[in-house]
Motif scaffolding. Structure first.
Motif, PDB file in Angstrom:
ATOM      1  N   SER A  51     -32.273 -10.350  11.057  1.00 34.20           N
ATOM      2  CA  SER A  51     -33.063 -10.226  12.281  1.00 34.20           C
ATOM      3  C   SER A  51     -32.741 -11.243  13.557  1.00 34.20           C
ATOM      4  N   LEU A  52     -32.296 -12.147  13.449  1.00 33.72           N
ATOM      5  CA  LEU A  52     -31.571 -13.136  14.473  1.00 33.72           C
ATOM      6  C   LEU A  52     -30.637 -12.250  15.388  1.00 33.72           C
ATOM      7  N   MET A  53     -29.697 -11.725  14.356  1.00 36.91           N
ATOM      8  CA  MET A  53     -28.521 -11.109  15.261  1.00 36.91           C
ATOM      9  C   MET A  53     -28.869  -9.707  15.817  1.00 36.91           C
ATOM     10  N   ALA A  54     -30.019  -8.947  15.401  1.00 40.39           N
ATOM     11  CA  ALA A  54     -30.555  -7.984  15.870  1.00 40.39           C
ATOM     12  C   ALA A  54     -31.099  -8.372  17.230  1.00 40.39           C
ATOM     13  N   VAL A  55     -31.570  -9.588  17.464  1.00 38.96           N
ATOM     14  CA  VAL A  55     -32.587 -10.072  18.953  1.00 38.96           C
ATOM     15  C   VAL A  55     -31.285 -10.239  19.689  1.00 38.96           C
ATOM     16  N   LEU A  56     -30.177 -10.932  19.262  1.00 34.01           N
ATOM     17  CA  LEU A  56     -29.089 -11.242  20.007  1.00 34.01           C
ATOM     18  C   LEU A  56     -28.463 -10.193  20.690  1.00 34.01           C
ATOM     19  N   THR A  57     -28.203  -9.177  19.861  1.00 37.67           N
ATOM     20  CA  THR A  57     -27.439  -7.966  20.266  1.00 37.67           C
ATOM     21  C   THR A  57     -28.355  -6.988  21.282  1.00 37.67           C
ATOM     22  N   ASP A  58     -29.942  -7.289  21.175  1.00 32.68           N
ATOM     23  CA  ASP A  58     -30.766  -6.403  21.884  1.00 32.68           C
ATOM     24  C   ASP A  58     -30.980  -6.568  23.385  1.00 32.68           C
ATOM     25  N   LYS A  59     -29.979  -5.788  23.896  1.00 32.36           N
ATOM     26  CA  LYS A  59     -29.797  -5.913  25.613  1.00 32.36           C
ATOM     27  C   LYS A  59     -31.082  -5.767  26.304  1.00 32.36           C
ATOM     28  N   THR A  60     -32.256  -5.302  25.723  1.00 33.74           N
ATOM     29  CA  THR A  60     -33.450  -5.005  26.401  1.00 33.74           C
ATOM     30  C   THR A  60     -34.349  -6.340  26.104  1.00 33.74           C
ATOM     31  N   ALA A  61     -33.956  -7.209  25.250  1.00 35.35           N
ATOM     32  CA  ALA A  61     -34.841  -8.471  24.899  1.00 35.35           C
ATOM     33  C   ALA A  61     -34.758  -9.325  26.166  1.00 35.35           C
ATOM     34  N   PRO A  62     -35.841 -10.182  26.545  1.00 33.36           N
ATOM     35  CA  PRO A  62     -35.712 -11.146  27.342  1.00 33.36           C
ATOM     36  C   PRO A  62     -34.514 -12.312  27.180  1.00 33.36           C
ATOM     37  N   ILE A  63     -33.726 -12.586  28.032  1.00 35.74           N
ATOM     38  CA  ILE A  63     -32.794 -13.306  27.917  1.00 35.74           C
ATOM     39  C   ILE A  63     -32.971 -15.002  27.215  1.00 35.74           C
ATOM     40  N   ARG A  64     -34.068 -15.291  27.400  1.00 33.72           N
ATOM     41  CA  ARG A  64     -34.458 -16.498  26.804  1.00 33.72           C
ATOM     42  C   ARG A  64     -34.735 -16.266  25.261  1.00 33.72           C
ATOM     43  N   ALA A  96     -21.596  -9.384  15.885  1.00 37.77           N
ATOM     44  CA  ALA A  96     -22.865  -9.522  16.620  1.00 37.77           C
ATOM     45  C   ALA A  96     -22.145 -10.044  17.932  1.00 37.77           C
ATOM     46  N   LEU A  97     -21.498 -11.216  17.780  1.00 34.65           N
ATOM     47  CA  LEU A  97     -21.302 -12.172  18.897  1.00 34.65           C
ATOM     48  C   LEU A  97     -20.190 -11.031  19.884  1.00 34.65           C
ATOM     49  N   ARG A  98     -19.140 -10.438  19.233  1.00 35.64           N
ATOM     50  CA  ARG A  98     -18.224  -9.477  20.166  1.00 35.64           C
ATOM     51  C   ARG A  98     -19.107  -8.470  20.808  1.00 35.64           C
ATOM     52  N   LYS A  99     -20.072  -8.117  20.130  1.00 39.28           N
ATOM     53  CA  LYS A  99     -20.924  -7.069  20.865  1.00 39.28           C
ATOM     54  C   LYS A  99     -21.407  -7.595  22.212  1.00 39.28           C
ATOM     55  N   VAL A 100     -21.866  -9.024  22.471  1.00 35.68           N
ATOM     56  CA  VAL A 100     -22.324  -9.398  23.592  1.00 35.68           C
ATOM     57  C   VAL A 100     -21.387 -10.094  24.673  1.00 35.68           C
ATOM     58  N   VAL A 101     -20.116  -9.825  24.284  1.00 37.26           N
ATOM     59  CA  VAL A 101     -19.229 -10.674  25.436  1.00 37.26           C
ATOM     60  C   VAL A 101     -19.408 -10.046  26.890  1.00 37.26           C
ATOM     61  N   ASP A 102     -19.857  -8.707  26.699  1.00 36.24           N
ATOM     62  CA  ASP A 102     -19.701  -8.229  28.169  1.00 36.24           C
ATOM     63  C   ASP A 102     -21.067  -8.446  28.705  1.00 36.24           C
ATOM     64  N   ASP A 103     -22.146  -9.068  28.166  1.00 35.44           N
ATOM     65  CA  ASP A 103     -23.461  -8.851  28.592  1.00 35.44           C
ATOM     66  C   ASP A 103     -23.613  -9.678  29.901  1.00 35.44           C
ATOM     67  N   PRO A 104     -24.425  -8.730  30.850  1.00 34.15           N
ATOM     68  CA  PRO A 104     -24.534  -9.252  32.326  1.00 34.15           C
ATOM     69  C   PRO A 104     -24.960 -10.727  32.530  1.00 34.15           C
ATOM     70  N   ASP A 105     -25.603 -11.306  31.379  1.00 37.88           N
ATOM     71  CA  ASP A 105     -25.826 -12.502  31.592  1.00 37.88           C
ATOM     72  C   ASP A 105     -24.808 -13.555  31.308  1.00 37.88           C
ATOM     73  N   HIS A 106     -24.748 -14.340  32.590  1.00 36.31           N
ATOM     74  CA  HIS A 106     -23.423 -15.177  32.346  1.00 36.31           C
ATOM     75  C   HIS A 106     -23.734 -16.263  31.453  1.00 36.31           C
ATOM     76  N   GLU A 107     -24.634 -17.038  31.177  1.00 35.37           N
ATOM     77  CA  GLU A 107     -24.903 -18.029  30.241  1.00 35.37           C
ATOM     78  C   GLU A 107     -24.628 -17.662  28.714  1.00 35.37           C
ATOM     79  N   LEU A 108     -25.214 -16.521  28.495  1.00 38.43           N
ATOM     80  CA  LEU A 108     -25.045 -15.986  27.327  1.00 38.43           C
ATOM     81  C   LEU A 108     -23.349 -15.702  26.649  1.00 38.43           C
ATOM     82  N   ARG A 109     -23.073 -14.879  28.024  1.00 36.41           N
ATOM     83  CA  ARG A 109     -21.498 -14.597  27.882  1.00 36.41           C
ATOM     84  C   ARG A 109     -20.552 -15.653  27.476  1.00 36.41           C
ATOM     85  N   GLN A 110     -20.893 -16.791  28.293  1.00 34.64           N
ATOM     86  CA  GLN A 110     -20.059 -18.027  28.356  1.00 34.64           C
ATOM     87  C   GLN A 110     -20.340 -18.705  26.963  1.00 34.64           C
TER      88      GLN A 110
END
Lengths: 293, 528
Positions: free
Chosen positions: A60-73, A102-116
Motif C-alpha cells: 500500500s505504501l508503494m502504491a501511494v508513493l507511485t500514485d502521481k495523483t496523490a498530494p506530494i506530502r 516503485a522507486l524507479r517509477k518516480v525518478v521522473d516525477d515533476p516534484d523536485h524533492e521527491l525526485r531527489q
C-alpha cells in the motif's frame, strides 16, 4: 484501575486484538483514497508501524508513493515510512524488488524533492538505472533530473559508476562552481586524476576551497606527492594563508618523522608561528610541537 | 573476428547488443563465448553496471543456442559469485538451456539464491538495457527457482537447505511463493529414473583448474617492480624466485564480498594450512592488487591484516609500481578497467614455480584452499627433487590429476612381461636356453605368472581409462586397451605382440602427460 482478567478472557481479548490487526485495516484504504484529505491520508500512512509492516502494508505504501495523483506530502510520507520499514521490518527484504521498481517509477516525477530523494536512495543501492539517468543528465542538460552538482554527488556512491570521464569534462568546463567542486570530489577516488590534482594544488589562481580539495585528493591518491607540494607551499611567502594552513596540517598529521630534521622547513615553521594570521600561527605551532624542536 | 576494436567505450552499448544478437542469430556460439572474456575489448572503459548488462545479454544470447560445456563454467561462475541481479538472473535462465540437469548444479543454484536474498530486483529480458517496473516481471530469485524446478530430483541434495529458506524472513516475497513451491515439488518428485549421469561432474567444470607450460618468467616481467605492504620495493625475481609461490589477485575497492575480500581471507587460510605442514618457509604466498594506483602500502596492510593475512618476507601483499600491463600479460589475467579502476574480474589463483613461471591456475569458481596447497606442495617437491625444472617437467607433478610419468610407465611393465612370455615351442626353447644360462627357467614356468600379468594389464587399462575420463582425453586409454588386446591376442598365436607393446607404451605415456605436451598452449577457459 485495571480489571483483573481470567485466562480465558485474556486469551479472547488477545484474539480480538489480532483480529483488529487483520481486519481493521481501514488506514490502508484511507491512505490510498483520493476522496480523503491530504492530512487524513498522511495520518493513515503514519499508522503503519515500520517495525511490524507486513507485505500488504508495504504494498500500500508503494502504491501511494507511485500514485502521481496523490498530494506530494502524502507521497513523501509514504517514502519516509518505506525508508523506516526498510531497516525495521523483517518483511521488507522479500519486497526489495518491488521497492526498487516503485522507486524507479518516480525518478521522473515533476516534484523536485521527491525526485531527489528517490534518486538518492537508488544511487546508494548502486542502481544501474538511476546511474544511467544521472549520467545521461550530465551529458545532456535537457535530460537532467537533478542539478549537475547533486547528480555528481549521487554518482559518487559507486566508484564503478563510470562517472569519471564526465566529471573530468565538468572540471574543464564547469557549469558552476559547485559542480566543479563535486566533480573534483568524485575524482578524488580516481588514481588517474592524481596529476590533475597536483596542478590544482599548485595553481594560485584557483580558489582556496578547490585547492584544499586537491590537497585532500592527493593525500588519498599520492600521499608522497602531497608532502612534497605541501612543503613547497609552506616555504612560498606568496601563498595564501588558507592553503598554507592546509599544508601545515598535512605535514603535521601525515608527514614523515624526519620532518624535524629538515632545518630549512623548520626555520620557516618558526617564522610562521610568530607571523601571519592566527590560524597559520596555530598550525605552525602544532607542527613544531609534534616534531619537538 | 568480431568488429570490436580499440577501447570498448568507442562502441556504444546498443551496438554491442546488436552484435550479440546477430551472433546469436547466426549461431556463432564460440564468438559469443569469446565476449565473456573479462579482458575483451568490449568491456574496456565501461562502468560496472554497463559490464553487468552486457554480460547478462551475452548469457541470454548463449541460452538461445544452448549452453555448451565451454559456456557452462561462465554460467556457474555467475551463479556462485555474482551479486548483480541482471547477470545472475540471466545465468539462471541460461542454465536451463544446458543439455540435461545435473546434481552438480544444485549447490550453485542454492548459493545464488542465498546471494540474491534481500537483493531481488524486477528485471526485463525483452530488450537490451531495459529495467522493469512492472511487478509481473521476472527476477533473479524467480529465475533461480524455475531452474531448480528444471533440475528437479537431481537437486535433492539441497532440498533441506531450500526448505529452510521457506520461513526465513526476507528471502521470498508473496509473489515468489508459488515458484518456490513448484521448485520444491519438482525436487521431491519421484521420477523413477536412476540416471547414471546425474552425479557426473559436467565437463565444463573441469576447466576450473589448468596446467600451463608456456609461461615465461624472463623478459619484461623480470623487470617489473613491486611495492609491498611495508613500502619496500622489490623486483619480480626478488619475490618469486627460489621457492614456489601461491599468487592471488584482488583489489581493496572490490564491492563483491564473494570475490576479493573472500579471496584474501582464503589466502590467509592457505597460510594457516602451510604453517600447519611447516611449509611457510618453503612455499610463499602473494596477493597482488589489480588497482595499484589506489591500493597504497597502508591500504594493502590494512586490507590483508583484517582478513587474517600474515606478513613476512615470504608472504606479501603487492602492487606493481608501473601499472598492470606486464602482469596482465604474464598471468593472462581475466580483468578489465575503466581508467585505472577495475570494472570486472574473475576469481583467479596461480601457483608459480621457483623460477616464477606460472605452472597452474584456478579460474572463475572458488578454489579449495587444501587443493591449492596440494598443488603448490607438488610443485615444491618437484623443485626440491629436480632443479632447475625444464618447461615440461612440472607436468609430471604427482597430483591426482597429474600422475607421475615414471609411475605411468611402471604400470605398463606387466604388459611387457606378458608379451615376452613364451607362446610357442620355439619360443620356449629359445627362452629356456637363455634363462638356463641365467638360471631363470623356473620363473617362466611358474603357473601363476600368466594370470597375474593379465590382471596387471587390466589394471593398467582401467587406470588409463579412469584418468582419461577425468581429463576428458581418452586417446591414451584407447591405445592402452588396444595394446592389451594385442598382447593377450598374441597368447593365442597372433603375431601382434610387438604392436601390443608399442601401443601399451604409447597409451601409458600419453595418459601420463598432460595435454600441454601435445598442444602449443593450455586450454584456459576464456583465454583461447
Amino acid at each position: 484501575m485495571s480489571k483483573k482478567l481470567g485466562p480465558r478472557k485474556r486469551s479472547r481479548r488477545a484474539a480480538s486484538k489480532g483480529a483488529t490487526k487483520a481486519t481493521g485495516r481501514g488506514y490502508l484504504s484511507v491512505m490510498k483514497s483520493g476522496k480523503k484529505s491530504a492530512a487524513e491520508r498522511t495520518k493513515a500512512v503514519s499508522a503503519v508501524s515500520p517495525a511490524t509492516a507486513d507485505d500488504s502494508e508495504l504494498a500500500s505504501l508503494m502504491a501511494v508513493l507511485t500514485d502521481k495523483t496523490a498530494p506530494i506530502r502524502v507521497r513523501l510520507a509514504a517514502l519516509q515510512s518505506l525508508g523506516a520499514a526498510r531497516f525495521a521490518s523483517p518483511a521488507f527484504a522479500s519486497n526489495q524488488g518491488d521497492y526498487i521498481a516503485a522507486l524507479r517509477k518516480v525518478v521522473d516525477d515533476p516534484d523536485h524533492e521527491l525526485r531527489q530523494r528517490v534518486l538518492g536512495i537508488l544511487a546508494r543501492e548502486k542502481d544501474g538505472y538511476a546511474q544511467n539517468r544521472l549520467l545521461e543528465g550530465l551529458k545532456n542538460k535537457d535530460k537532467a533530473l537533478l542539478p549537475p552538482e547533486k547528480a555528481l554527488q549521487l554518482l559518487g556512491y559507486d566508484v564503478h559508476a563510470n562517472a569519471y570521464p564526465v566529471a573530468r569534462e565538468i572540471v574543464q568546463n564547469p557549469p558552476n562552481q559547485q559542480a566543479k567542486r563535486e566533480a573534483l570530489r568524485l575524482l578524488a577516488a580516481d588514481a588517474a586524476s592524481a596529476p590533475m590534482f597536483e596542478k590544482i594544488l599548485q595553481d594560485k589562481n584557483e580558489s582556496s576551497e578547490i585547492r584544499q580539495i586537491g590537497a585532500a585528493a592527493l593525500h588519498a591518491l599520492k600521499p608522497d606527492s602531497l608532502q612534497a607540494h605541501a612543503r613547497a607551499i609552506v616555504m612560498d611567502p606568496s601563498e595564501s594563508d588558507d592553503i598554507k594552513q592546509t599544508c601545515l596540517t598535512a605535514l603535521t598529521q601525515f608527514g614523515p618523522p624526519q620532518i624535524g630534521e629538515d632545518k630549512t622547513l623548520m626555520d620557516r615553521v618558526d617564522q610562521l608561528s610568530t607571523r601571519g594570521s592566527a590560524k597559520v600561527q596555530d598550525s605552525a605551532r602544532e607542527l613544531r610541537a609534534k616534531y619537538k624542536r | 573476428m568480431l568488429p570490436v576494436t580499440g577501447e570498448g567505450a568507442e562502441t556504444s552499448e546498443a551496438e554491442v547488443a546488436a552484435l550479440v544478437d546477430s551472433l546469436a542469430a547466426s549461431g556463432r556460439q564460440a564468438d559469443l563465448l569469446d565476449l565473456l572474456r573479462e579482458d575483451h575489448a568490449i568491456y574496456d572503459q565501461r562502468g560496472g553496471a554497463a559490464v553487468s548488462r552486457m554480460r547478462g545479454w551475452v548469457l541470454l544470447a548463449l541460452e538461445r543456442g544452448g549452453i555448451t560445456q565451454d559456456a557452462l563454467l561462465f554460467v556457474l561462475e555467475e551463479l556462485e559469485s555474482g551479486l548483480d541481479p541482471y547477470p545472475v538472473a540471466a545465468a539462471a535462465r541460461a542454465l536451463r538451456a544446458y543439455a540435461a540437469p545435473s546434481e552438480a548444479f544444485a549447490p550453485f543454484l542454492l548459493q545464488a539464491l542465498t546471494n540474491m536474498a534481500g537483493h531481488d530486483e524486477l528485471l526485463s529480458f525483452e530488450a537490451y538495457g531495459e529495467y522493469a517496473v512492472d511487478s509481473s516481471a521476472t527476477s533473479p530469485i524467480r529465475e533461480i527457482l524455475i531452474t531448480l524446478a528444471w533440475v528437479g530430483p537431481a537437486a535433492k541434495s539441497v532440498l533441506a537447505d531450500l526448505e529452510a529458506l521457506r520461513d526465513q524472513p526476507g528471502v521470498l516475497s508473496r509473489r515468489l511463493r508459488p515458484d518456490f513451491e513448484r521448485a520444491v515439488s519438482a525436487i521431491c518428485r519421484l521420477d523413477g529414473k536412476d540416471d547414471d549421469n546425474c552425479c557426473k561432474l559436467p565437463e565444463g567444470l573441469r576447466h576450473v583448474f589448468s596446467w600451463r607450460s608456456d609461461s615465461d618468467a624472463s623478459g619484461s616481467i623480470a623487470q617489473t617492480l613491486f611495492e609491498d605492504q611495508t613500502g619496500a620495493r622489490l623486483t619480480f625475481p626478488d619475490i618469486f624466485h627460489g621457492r614456489p609461490t601461491i599468487v592471488v589477485f584482488f583489489y581493496t575497492r572490490c564491492d563483491n564480498l564473494l570475490k576479493c575480500s573472500l579471496t584474501v581471507t582464503k589466502l590467509g587460510r592457505v597460510q594457516a594450512l602451510l604453517r600447519g605442514r611447516d611449509l611457510s618457509g618453503t612455499i610463499g604466498t602473494a596477493a597482488i592488487t589489480y588497482d595499484p594506483g589506489f591500493d597504497s602500502p597502508e591500504r594493502l596492510r590494512s586490507f590483508g591484516g583484517r582478513r587474517g593475512f600474515r606478513f613476512d618476507s615470504n608472504h606479501r601483499m603487492l602492487r606493481a609500481v608501473d601499472g598492470m600491463d606486464t602482469l596482465r600479460h604474464h598471468f593472462r589475467l581475466g580483468v578489465n578497467f575503466t581508467g585505472s579502476l577495475v570494472n570486472r574480474h574473475r576469481i583467479e589463483a596461480y601457483v608459480l614455480n621457483a623460477q616464477g613461471r606460472v605452472v597452474c591456475s584456478f579460474e572463475r569458481l572458488r578454489w579449495d584452499e587444501q587443493e591449492l596447497v596440494d598443488r603448490a606442495v607438488a610443485v615444491s617437491n618437484e623443485h626440491e627433487s629436480a632443479a632447475p625444472m625444464s618447461p615440461a617437467s612440472h607436468m609430471c607433478a604427482p597430483t591426482p590429476d597429474h600422475p607421475n610419468c615414471s609411475a605411468a610407465l611402471l604400470r605398463s611393465l606387466p604388459s611387457l612381461a606378458l608379451a615376452f612370455l613364451p607362446k610357442c615351442p620355439i619360443c620356449w626353447a629359445a627362452y629356456l636356453s637363455a634363462f638356463g644360462l641365467a638360471g631363470l627357467e623356473s620363473v617362466a614356468r611358474l603357473p601363476w605368472i600368466q594370470p597375474v600379468l593379465i590382471g596387471a594389464i587390466l589394471i593398467n587399462v582401467a587406470s588409463a581409462w579412469l584418468r582419461g575420463r577425468g581429463t576428458g582425453r581418452m586417446a591414451g586409454a584407447y591405445l592402452a586397451g588396444l595394446g592389451a588386446l594385442a598382447i593377450i591376442g598374441s597368447r593365442f598365436g597372433a603375431p601382434v605382440a610387438p604392436l601390443g607393446l608399442i601401443l601399451t607404451l604409447a597409451g601409458s605415456v600419453l595418459t601420463a602427460l598432460d595435454r600441454e605436451l601435445r598442444l602449443p598452449r593450455v586450454r584456459t577457459v576464456g583465454k583461447e
